[in-house]
Design an enzyme around this catalytic site. Sequence first.
Site, PDB file in Angstrom:
ATOM      1  CG  HIS A  36      -6.720   4.382 -13.114  1.00  0.00           C
ATOM      2  ND1 HIS A  36      -6.725   6.007 -13.723  1.00  0.00           N
ATOM      3  CD2 HIS A  36      -5.429   3.960 -12.423  1.00  0.00           C
ATOM      4  CE1 HIS A  36      -5.734   6.068 -12.603  1.00  0.00           C
ATOM      5  NE2 HIS A  36      -4.881   5.448 -12.007  1.00  0.00           N
ATOM      6  CG  HIS A 120      -6.810   1.696  -3.892  1.00  0.00           C
ATOM      7  ND1 HIS A 120      -5.811   1.867  -4.097  1.00  0.00           N
ATOM      8  CD2 HIS A 120      -6.664   3.013  -4.985  1.00  0.00           C
ATOM      9  CE1 HIS A 120      -4.768   2.459  -3.857  1.00  0.00           C
ATOM     10  NE2 HIS A 120      -5.751   3.645  -4.714  1.00  0.00           N
TER      11      HIS A 120
HETATM   12  P1  2AM Z   1      -4.055   5.563  -7.511  1.00  0.00           P
HETATM   13  O1  2AM Z   1      -5.040   6.683  -8.170  1.00  0.00           O
HETATM   14  O2  2AM Z   1      -4.645   4.176  -8.019  1.00  0.00           O
HETATM   15  O3  2AM Z   1      -3.488   5.037  -6.438  1.00  0.00           O
HETATM   16  C1  2AM Z   1      -0.734   7.724 -12.282  1.00  0.00           C
HETATM   17  O4  2AM Z   1      -0.071   8.147 -11.707  1.00  0.00           O
HETATM   18  C2  2AM Z   1      -1.497   6.034 -10.671  1.00  0.00           C
HETATM   19  O5  2AM Z   1      -0.359   6.354 -10.109  1.00  0.00           O
HETATM   20  C3  2AM Z   1      -2.076   7.249 -10.039  1.00  0.00           C
HETATM   21  O6  2AM Z   1      -3.786   7.360 -10.112  1.00  0.00           O
HETATM   22  C4  2AM Z   1      -2.171   6.520  -8.399  1.00  0.00           C
HETATM   23  O7  2AM Z   1      -2.776   5.166  -8.175  1.00  0.00           O
HETATM   24  C5  2AM Z   1      -0.692   5.568  -8.663  1.00  0.00           C
HETATM   25  N1  2AM Z   1       0.309   5.732  -7.669  1.00  0.00           N
HETATM   26  C6  2AM Z   1       0.986   4.874  -7.019  1.00  0.00           C
HETATM   27  N2  2AM Z   1       1.499   5.225  -6.554  1.00  0.00           N
HETATM   28  C7  2AM Z   1       1.832   6.539  -6.577  1.00  0.00           C
HETATM   29  C8  2AM Z   1       2.940   7.575  -6.425  1.00  0.00           C
HETATM   30  N3  2AM Z   1       4.004   8.074  -5.569  1.00  0.00           N
HETATM   31  N4  2AM Z   1       2.605   8.750  -7.118  1.00  0.00           N
HETATM   32  C9  2AM Z   1       1.900   9.146  -8.598  1.00  0.00           C
HETATM   33  N5  2AM Z   1       0.560   8.453  -8.103  1.00  0.00           N
HETATM   34  C10 2AM Z   1       1.140   6.669  -7.903  1.00  0.00           C
END
Ligand code: 2AM
Length: 178
Positions: A36, A120
């Site tokens: 996603h 991203h």
């Molecule tokens: P990303 O994979 O696009 O970086 C759900 O947990 C989503 O929230 C993750 O896929 C991650 O996206 C995003 N995310 C951003 N900050 C986060 C954090 N501190 N801890 C966990 N997930 C985070």
Amino acid sequence: MRLFIAIELPAEVKKLLTGLRTAIPGANWVPPEQLHLTLAFLGEVDEATCALLAEKLAGIVAPGFTLQFSSSGCFPDRRRPRVIWAGLSPSPLLTGLAELVGRAVRSCGIVQEERPFSPHITLARIRQPAGREAGAFLEQHRQLELPPVNVREFILFQSLLTREGAIHTPLGQFPLCG
Ligand code: 2AM
């Protein structure tokens, strides 16, 4: 509940992204159904705030748009890649939507990390980066040629952390216009 707001990808694109996988030691590849584009990560939110947030998100008026994949990349840097991602061509409408979503989140009193929006799609996470394989992947996929994605909605997800990994459940879908 642990929440985030994201854009879903078509099944065809998820399949193509999954097909890019190579053998990178220690890499945890994101399962296809979980790929996603995160607009905002909210962390733990109580149920009342979640309901308020859903109302605010439903009030967002923004146009739909098309996303174009451009390249692969990594966080934090190529010497020690911990997150490998698929990148997108700059899209002012995507950035605009992320800003509106961020505003809605803040208006509910949810405090977010002060990080600039860096669109991203996470493909893999590497706990202990080592070896040359991740660098080779990035080199091989310097350019990403995938079909464009028409974005017509965004989604509020709950992320339940389990021993087997995260389970993402959509709590609300919010249409874009046009
Ligand atoms: P990303 O994979 O696009 O970086 C759900 O947990 C989503 O929230 C993750 O896929 C991650 O996206 C995003 N995310 C951003 N900050 C986060 C954090 N501190 N801890 C966990 N997930 C985070």
